[in-house]
Design an enzyme around this catalytic site. Structure first.
Site, PDB file in Angstrom:
ATOM      1  N   ARG A 152      -3.846   2.795 -16.493  1.00 24.43           N
ATOM      2  CA  ARG A 152      -4.094   3.496 -15.231  1.00 24.43           C
ATOM      3  C   ARG A 152      -4.810   4.846 -15.380  1.00 24.43           C
ATOM      4  O   ARG A 152      -5.732   5.127 -14.622  1.00 24.43           O
ATOM      5  CB  ARG A 152      -2.793   3.658 -14.438  1.00 24.43           C
ATOM      6  CG  ARG A 152      -2.157   2.319 -14.029  1.00 24.43           C
ATOM      7  CD  ARG A 152      -0.990   2.491 -13.073  1.00 24.43           C
ATOM      8  NE  ARG A 152      -1.423   2.978 -11.792  1.00 24.43           N
ATOM      9  CZ  ARG A 152      -1.239   4.208 -11.339  1.00 24.43           C
ATOM     10  NH1 ARG A 152      -0.569   5.088 -12.054  1.00 24.43           N
ATOM     11  NH2 ARG A 152      -1.699   4.578 -10.176  1.00 24.43           N
ATOM     12  N   GLY A 175       4.174  -3.567  -3.468  1.00 22.30           N
ATOM     13  CA  GLY A 175       4.124  -3.718  -4.918  1.00 22.30           C
ATOM     14  C   GLY A 175       4.546  -2.417  -5.573  1.00 22.30           C
ATOM     15  O   GLY A 175       5.661  -2.248  -6.051  1.00 22.30           O
ATOM     16  N   ARG A 176       3.627  -1.450  -5.527  1.00 21.13           N
ATOM     17  CA  ARG A 176       3.838  -0.175  -6.212  1.00 21.13           C
ATOM     18  C   ARG A 176       5.130   0.520  -5.802  1.00 21.13           C
ATOM     19  O   ARG A 176       5.869   1.012  -6.657  1.00 21.13           O
ATOM     20  CB  ARG A 176       2.652   0.749  -5.907  1.00 21.13           C
ATOM     21  CG  ARG A 176       2.715   2.082  -6.631  1.00 21.13           C
ATOM     22  CD  ARG A 176       1.634   3.031  -6.121  1.00 21.13           C
ATOM     23  NE  ARG A 176       0.341   2.392  -6.054  1.00 21.13           N
ATOM     24  CZ  ARG A 176      -0.499   2.298  -7.075  1.00 21.13           C
ATOM     25  NH1 ARG A 176      -0.175   2.837  -8.240  1.00 21.13           N
ATOM     26  NH2 ARG A 176      -1.664   1.695  -6.943  1.00 21.13           N
ATOM     27  N   GLY A 222       0.760  -1.236   0.000  1.00 23.58           N
ATOM     28  CA  GLY A 222       0.000   0.000   0.000  1.00 23.58           C
ATOM     29  C   GLY A 222       0.791   1.286   0.000  1.00 23.58           C
ATOM     30  O   GLY A 222       0.234   2.356  -0.251  1.00 23.58           O
ATOM     31  N   GLU A 246       4.154  -6.753   2.000  1.00 22.83           N
ATOM     32  CA  GLU A 246       3.892  -7.136   0.599  1.00 22.83           C
ATOM     33  C   GLU A 246       3.870  -5.914  -0.305  1.00 22.83           C
ATOM     34  O   GLU A 246       2.844  -5.583  -0.905  1.00 22.83           O
ATOM     35  CB  GLU A 246       2.529  -7.839   0.493  1.00 22.83           C
ATOM     36  CG  GLU A 246       2.383  -9.068   1.338  1.00 22.83           C
ATOM     37  CD  GLU A 246       0.918  -9.487   1.480  1.00 22.83           C
ATOM     38  OE1 GLU A 246       0.014  -8.731   1.062  1.00 22.83           O
ATOM     39  OE2 GLU A 246       0.686 -10.569   2.014  1.00 22.83           O
ATOM     40  N   TYR A 283       1.596  -1.834 -12.119  1.00 21.12           N
ATOM     41  CA  TYR A 283       0.249  -1.818 -12.691  1.00 21.12           C
ATOM     42  C   TYR A 283       0.269  -1.166 -14.077  1.00 21.12           C
ATOM     43  O   TYR A 283      -0.659  -0.457 -14.456  1.00 21.12           O
ATOM     44  CB  TYR A 283      -0.746  -1.123 -11.728  1.00 21.12           C
ATOM     45  CG  TYR A 283      -0.657  -1.709 -10.325  1.00 21.12           C
ATOM     46  CD1 TYR A 283      -1.141  -2.987 -10.072  1.00 21.12           C
ATOM     47  CD2 TYR A 283      -0.030  -1.021  -9.291  1.00 21.12           C
ATOM     48  CE1 TYR A 283      -1.018  -3.554  -8.814  1.00 21.12           C
ATOM     49  CE2 TYR A 283       0.089  -1.584  -8.023  1.00 21.12           C
ATOM     50  CZ  TYR A 283      -0.412  -2.845  -7.789  1.00 21.12           C
ATOM     51  OH  TYR A 283      -0.283  -3.402  -6.550  1.00 21.12           O
ATOM     52  N   CYS A 304     -10.181   3.705 -29.747  1.00 18.55           N
ATOM     53  CA  CYS A 304     -11.474   4.344 -29.990  1.00 18.55           C
ATOM     54  C   CYS A 304     -12.339   4.330 -28.745  1.00 18.55           C
ATOM     55  O   CYS A 304     -13.329   3.591 -28.644  1.00 18.55           O
ATOM     56  CB  CYS A 304     -12.163   3.682 -31.169  1.00 18.55           C
ATOM     57  SG  CYS A 304     -11.283   4.072 -32.682  1.00 18.55           S
ATOM     58  N   GLU A 305     -11.932   5.118 -27.768  1.00 18.66           N
ATOM     59  CA  GLU A 305     -12.653   5.318 -26.510  1.00 18.66           C
ATOM     60  C   GLU A 305     -12.348   6.736 -26.060  1.00 18.66           C
ATOM     61  O   GLU A 305     -11.190   7.165 -26.109  1.00 18.66           O
ATOM     62  CB  GLU A 305     -12.128   4.372 -25.409  1.00 18.66           C
ATOM     63  CG  GLU A 305     -12.421   2.916 -25.599  1.00 18.66           C
ATOM     64  CD  GLU A 305     -13.873   2.544 -25.305  1.00 18.66           C
ATOM     65  OE1 GLU A 305     -14.567   3.308 -24.603  1.00 18.66           O
ATOM     66  OE2 GLU A 305     -14.293   1.489 -25.796  1.00 18.66           O
TER      67      GLU A 305
HETATM   68  C1  LIG Z   1      -2.158  -5.360  -4.376  1.00 19.66           C
HETATM   69  C2  LIG Z   1      -1.756  -5.971  -3.101  1.00 19.66           C
HETATM   70  C3  LIG Z   1      -0.540  -5.630  -2.504  1.00 19.66           C
HETATM   71  C4  LIG Z   1       0.374  -4.580  -3.075  1.00 19.66           C
HETATM   72  O1  LIG Z   1      -0.154  -3.299  -2.984  1.00 19.66           O
HETATM   73  P1  LIG Z   1       0.744  -2.024  -3.385  1.00 19.66           P
HETATM   74  O2  LIG Z   1      -0.150  -0.872  -3.167  1.00 19.66           O
HETATM   75  O3  LIG Z   1       1.123  -2.190  -4.803  1.00 19.66           O
HETATM   76  O4  LIG Z   1       1.920  -2.013  -2.487  1.00 19.66           O
HETATM   77  C5  LIG Z   1      -0.187  -6.280  -1.358  1.00 19.66           C
HETATM   78  N1  LIG Z   1      -0.970  -7.223  -0.792  1.00 19.66           N
HETATM   79  C6  LIG Z   1      -2.161  -7.576  -1.331  1.00 19.66           C
HETATM   80  C7  LIG Z   1      -2.986  -8.619  -0.685  1.00 19.66           C
HETATM   81  C8  LIG Z   1      -2.587  -6.964  -2.499  1.00 19.66           C
HETATM   82  O5  LIG Z   1      -3.770  -7.291  -3.031  1.00 19.66           O
END
Ligand SMILES: *Cc1c(COP(=O)(O)O)cnc(C)c1O
Length: 448
Positions: A340, A299-300, A263, A297, A402, A372-373
């Site tokens: 996005r 990601g971004r 997150g 966890e 993403y 075409c959107e």
């Molecule tokens: C998408 C997701 C993440 C990663 O979220 P980020 O905002 O990209 O850090 C971590 N855990 C779970 C369960 C997710 O669905």
């Protein structure tokens, strides 16, 4: 330093705050010292570029913030943000496992050489087939999202042959009913969101779940949302988990793991983005004294700044000054490639690649794709060089999370090529899909 004429940062402002990018007076935009123009010429456009050095640096910085506070951590990259095997391999070498949300991601992670024990399976709606495969592969942890899933998983684990008493490790994903204060479409921890087990149910379910012999319930998980910039929602979510850990222990339960999800947000435009130390501090304060292993966890935060999306201007189209419409910059990448902006109203930095444009005056442009959107619009009234014209390259910044993973082939536009740069060298890591490949899986019934 933001231009006084525009509220958006200018291309030079954007480059100044991104250490992996540099405008060379001769070679133009460099990403990890590789000229973007070379890659675009060889691979064609549109294309994605991923920065290996940038990824390693961020992976190390994130870890360091938690090591500095002496927290017992395990890191799993949320691979839905960027799932190329090269990305997973680089992060594996940095000591990261992966967080998966499908059987396809599990197969990819295993193919990239990620150890099964280093895989955590999250996500709502895991199929029987996916759960069976996860049990058979003996992955490290499954984060269960509902009462129903827990019972189904327990039954599937019971059926799975195991001569050595192996039990799959399980956490309960709790929905703490906390508003992540982010875009509605990337908020996941409110009571009305589809994710997690209701906070009031989770305690009794945890106790009950100990009766299942084939699974081993070891902790709690939470994921509040994405692109979170403030400390408070994290603090509220993790405090609620800490309360739950204490309540479980007072009932004699064992809690070994608290998985804090992902997150953490980044600065796409000019947001004040927190450093990982903010998150480490909040986690230390809320969960640090509990003697649990803390899972993260991300990601971004890891992946977004490691990606560029490179497009070429197909055409410029005159706007309508009387109506206040600026000229259109029509690029060859579309919402099918980078979804996005159309999906979440996201703002991505856009910079020219040619060195001759770097010092041009700026004017507002609407930057649009060819799909075409009406939603195939990347930016409105964006300050970009006045002299931009047909054939020029423009790079979209912070497209590493993403981005390529959300691409579709809408409008019969094939998946595009991807390159990996690594401090001066580069390779193609995914070839462009051909139109022939795109239509190859289709068959026509003989009765047509
Ligand atoms: C998408 C997701 C993440 C990663 O979220 P980020 O905002 O990209 O850090 C971590 N855990 C779970 C369960 C997710 O669905």
């Amino acid at each position: 330093m933001t231009s006084t004429l525009y509220t958006d940062p200018t291309p030079n402002d954007l480059l100044a705050s991104r250490p992996s990018l540099r405008m060379d007076p001769r070679d133009g935009l460099l990403f990890e010292d590789v000229p973007v123009e070379h890659i675009a010429r060889e691979l064609g456009t549109p294309c994605w570029i991923t920065g290996a050095g940038t990824l390693r640096r961020r992976a190390a910085d994130l870890k360091a913030a938690f090591t500095a506070r002496d927290l017992p951590m395990s890191f799993h990259f949320a691979m839905k943000a960027q799932d190329h095997q090269a990305t997973l391999r680089i992060l594996k070498d940095c000591g990261y496992g992966v967080d998966i949300v499908s059987g396809g991601e599990m197969a990819r992670a295993l193919a990239a050489g990620i150890a099964p024990e280093a895989i955590v399976f999250s996500g709502v709606g895991k199929s029987d087939q996916e759960l069976r495969a996860a049990i058979a592969a003996r992955i490290g942890q499954i984060n269960v999202e509902s009462v129903e899933e827990l019972y189904r998983l327990a039954a599937l684990a019971e059926e799975a042959p195991s001569s050595d008493g192996f039990r799959i490790r399980v956490t309960l994903r709790v929905n703490p009913d906390v508003d992540a204060q982010t875009h509605d479409k990337i908020s996941t921890g409110r009571a009305d969101d589809k994710f997690g087990i209701a906070y009031d149910q989770a305690l009794s379910l945890y106790v009950e779940a100990q009766k299942f012999r084939a699974i081993h319930v070891i902790g709690l998980a939470v994921h509040l949302g994405s692109q979170m910039l403030a400390a408070e929602p994290f603090r509220r979510g993790y405090e609620r988990l800490a309360e739950m850990v204490r309540a479980l222990r007072s009932q004699g339960q064992t809690v070994e793991i608290v998985d804090c999800g992902g997150g953490l947000g980044i600065s796409y435009r000019d947001e004040i983005a927190p450093a990982p130390d903010m998150l480490a501090g909040v986690i230390a304060e809320t969960l640090g004294g509990l003697d649990v292993t803390i899972g993260l966890e991300p990601g971004r935060w890891l992946a977004a700044p490691t990606g560029l999306f490179i497009t070429r201007v197909i055409e410029t189209k005159a706007g309508n000054p009387a109506r206040g419409t600026p000229d259109f910059l029509i690029v060859d990448g579309g919402m099918n490639d980078l979804a996005r902006p159309a999906m979440y109203d996201s703002w991505h930095g856009i910079v020219p690649v040619s060195p001759t444009l770097a010092h041009d005056t700026l004017k507002p442009w609407h930057v649009v794709g060819p799909v075409c959107e009406s939603s195939d619009v990347f930016a409105r009234n964006r300050p970009l060089p006045t002299k931009l014209q047909r054939g020029d390259l423009v790079a979209f910044l912070d497209a590493g999370a993403y981005g390529s993973v959300m691409s579709s082939t809408y409008n019969s536009r094939p998946f595009v090529a991807q390159a990996l740069v690594d401090n001066g060298r580069w390779s193609c890591i995914r070839k462009r899909q051909s139109i022939a490949e795109l239509i190859a899986a289709e068959t026509l019934p003989d009765w047509l």
